[in-house]
Design a protein around this motif. Structure first.
Motif, PDB file in Angstrom:
ATOM      1  N   LEU A  12      29.201 -57.260  17.415  1.00 23.81           N
ATOM      2  CA  LEU A  12      29.405 -57.111  18.863  1.00 23.81           C
ATOM      3  C   LEU A  12      28.815 -58.314  19.596  1.00 23.81           C
ATOM      4  O   LEU A  12      29.460 -58.895  20.478  1.00 23.81           O
ATOM      5  N   GLU A  13      27.609 -58.707  19.211  1.00 19.09           N
ATOM      6  CA  GLU A  13      26.973 -59.853  19.859  1.00 19.09           C
ATOM      7  C   GLU A  13      27.805 -61.120  19.655  1.00 19.09           C
ATOM      8  O   GLU A  13      28.010 -61.909  20.582  1.00 19.09           O
ATOM      9  N   LEU A  19      26.359 -54.152  15.445  1.00 21.86           N
ATOM     10  CA  LEU A  19      25.801 -54.745  16.668  1.00 21.86           C
ATOM     11  C   LEU A  19      25.752 -56.268  16.577  1.00 21.86           C
ATOM     12  O   LEU A  19      25.900 -56.955  17.589  1.00 21.86           O
ATOM     13  N   GLY A  35      37.451 -48.104  23.733  1.00 28.29           N
ATOM     14  CA  GLY A  35      38.602 -48.374  24.598  1.00 28.29           C
ATOM     15  C   GLY A  35      38.446 -47.898  26.025  1.00 28.29           C
ATOM     16  O   GLY A  35      37.346 -47.677  26.531  1.00 28.29           O
ATOM     17  N   LEU A  78      31.574 -46.573  19.650  1.00 32.49           N
ATOM     18  CA  LEU A  78      30.333 -45.790  19.757  1.00 32.49           C
ATOM     19  C   LEU A  78      30.190 -44.788  18.623  1.00 32.49           C
ATOM     20  O   LEU A  78      29.082 -44.543  18.139  1.00 32.49           O
ATOM     21  N   LEU A 114      28.625 -46.380  15.709  1.00 31.48           N
ATOM     22  CA  LEU A 114      27.197 -46.640  15.936  1.00 31.48           C
ATOM     23  C   LEU A 114      26.372 -45.364  15.779  1.00 31.48           C
ATOM     24  O   LEU A 114      25.286 -45.381  15.218  1.00 31.48           O
ATOM     25  N   ARG A 140      37.115 -56.918  28.784  1.00 30.17           N
ATOM     26  CA  ARG A 140      35.954 -56.062  28.522  1.00 30.17           C
ATOM     27  C   ARG A 140      35.735 -55.987  27.010  1.00 30.17           C
ATOM     28  O   ARG A 140      36.670 -55.822  26.248  1.00 30.17           O
ATOM     29  N   VAL A 141      34.485 -56.123  26.601  1.00 29.40           N
ATOM     30  CA  VAL A 141      34.122 -56.099  25.177  1.00 29.40           C
ATOM     31  C   VAL A 141      33.374 -54.797  24.901  1.00 29.40           C
ATOM     32  O   VAL A 141      32.332 -54.538  25.529  1.00 29.40           O
ATOM     33  N   LEU A 142      33.874 -54.004  23.990  1.00 30.59           N
ATOM     34  CA  LEU A 142      33.250 -52.707  23.718  1.00 30.59           C
ATOM     35  C   LEU A 142      33.156 -52.436  22.228  1.00 30.59           C
ATOM     36  O   LEU A 142      34.087 -52.754  21.479  1.00 30.59           O
ATOM     37  N   PRO A 143      32.068 -51.801  21.801  1.00 32.11           N
ATOM     38  CA  PRO A 143      31.938 -51.400  20.395  1.00 32.11           C
ATOM     39  C   PRO A 143      32.649 -50.061  20.162  1.00 32.11           C
ATOM     40  O   PRO A 143      33.226 -49.486  21.094  1.00 32.11           O
ATOM     41  N   ILE A 193      36.249 -44.973  27.039  1.00 33.60           N
ATOM     42  CA  ILE A 193      35.044 -44.860  26.207  1.00 33.60           C
ATOM     43  C   ILE A 193      34.040 -43.913  26.871  1.00 33.60           C
ATOM     44  O   ILE A 193      33.830 -43.965  28.074  1.00 33.60           O
TER      45      ILE A 193
END
Ligand code: SF4
Ligand code: SF4
Lengths: 242, 242
Positions: free
Chosen positions: A209-210, A206, A18, A231, A234, A226-229, A21
């Motif tokens: 995410l892609e 991932l 978010g 973290l 991960l 905005r595109v965010l994983p 991040i």
């Protein structure tokens, strides 16, 4: 002082998702939620599985715990849940944290307003898409957004939608178009919340995410998104308390 | 119109790192750098290996290429290098992009000032730590920072330091303490820029991220820092043009 139901306090670590991040932060996780999302990654906060861990704490006790854990190694505290917006007594904690010079962040799905939203530095409203099985009450969300904007908090607020499938992505578009001036974040859903193999989980996350980046890149409605994983997922997989 | 040496134009994709991580954006990569960092991940912009790809383009030609590639699917353009701050003629591109309603981002190591820095929406100054083999000229960096702050650009600027080892981390601390009011980002170094196995690379990058988070968490000087990976390397590995 009012009591706050707390299920865990941990950190310092980094905020994994978010609008802030990567920010070094402590976490206070409150118990209880008015939703029951099908894919909730913190269902232990509301489904009874961790009910013996819930402590009723005052703001001062929470601050003591934060300082015992974090010493002088933090300036930022994130309050998460469950849905912390259920808890009227949080105002005392937020005021106390501000008095001590800490910045605060909070995430809620936007099903309920509290006056202390106006005191949060980084407030994330995360309405839930169709795959959750929940239904957004946009009358309530409109009202929350209006109060925040009228209160001069535009730059302290963001919207975040978790996306599991294309129907969720359409929902996300509608939310973004409804509140075009609010910072907007997309996050791929983690449908592997029980996966214990961190390497497998990473690759799956991932790939998701892609996939979400590709949808976003193709959509002209998402030019400002905005595109965010996540973290933390991960790095640490599905472990709690990191 | 002045000519700008361009080595690649691509997108839309997302910004993989730094202050607008996750933002949907187009990329324009300029050729040429006044540094030669030991671990440079875009050495092809300055070491001659891609010299046949360099095109001398006017701002209008760059805009044409951006629109041909991105259509109406972008609002944001990132200019990277090499060191784009070497190129005086970039002012025409930045003014043109703004006139067209695009926001702009740019990253430079902070070895040279240009007046058009004041026009960039998201400006990242990324001074290079000892492991790069380069030496920061803090007189120049102080001067750039002063001009940006005097120009009212504090909220449009961030600092980012890439960290490969503990000596780099100490350097990062000094940079952060020197400019305490500027948003500060830490990024783990990718010392595997030739690793072609994406799965191995991911695990190595995430281990480095965890290591840097641990250093940050333990350091009270880093309470306001944000630690972020390079998302593009996690998703696409060491490929160019994504
Ligand atoms: S709103 Fe959040 S905490 Fe509540 S059920 Fe949904 S995902 Fe879980
Ligand atoms: S300043 Fe950037 S582009 Fe130039 S050599 Fe260093 S890492 Fe490479």
């Amino acid at each position: 002082m009012k009591k706050i139901p707390v299920i865990e306090i941990f950190g310092p670590t980094i905020q994994g998702e978010g609008m802030v991040i990567g920010q070094k932060t402590m976490f206070v996780r409150t118990a209880g939620c008015d939703y029951s999302c099908s894919w909730c990654d913190s269902a232990f906060t509301w489904n009874g599985s961790a009910k013996d861990e819930i402590k009723q704490m005052t703001a001062a006790e929470i601050l003591d715990d934060l300082i015992e854990l974090g010493g002088d190694r933090f300036n930022h505290v994130t309050i998460s849940g469950g849905n912390p917006a259920l808890i009227r007594g949080l105002d005392e904690l937020i005021i106390l944290l501000r008095e001590q010079g800490f910045r605060t962040a909070l995430e809620t799905q936007g099903s309920r307003y509290q006056d202390w939203f106006l005191l949060i530095d980084d407030l994330t409203l995360s309405p839930k898409p169709p795959s959750s099985g929940m239904k957004t009450n946009f009358t309530v969300l409109d009202d929350i957004m209006k109060r925040l904007i009228d209160g001069g908090r535009k730059d302290n607020v963001s919207l975040k939608v978790v996306v599991f499938n294309e129907e969720d992505f359409d929902y996300a578009k509608n939310v973004h178009l409804r509140y075009p001036n609010i910072s907007f974040y997309l996050q791929p859903g983690n449908d592997q919340v029980n996966e214990q193999n961190d390497h497998l989980l990473r690759n799956q996350l991932l790939e998701k995410l892609e996939w979400l980046i590709e949808l976003t890149v193709l959509s002209k409605e998402m030019n400002d998104a905005r595109v965010l994983p996540q973290l933390h997922a991960l790095v640490w997989g599905n472990k709690r308390g990191v």
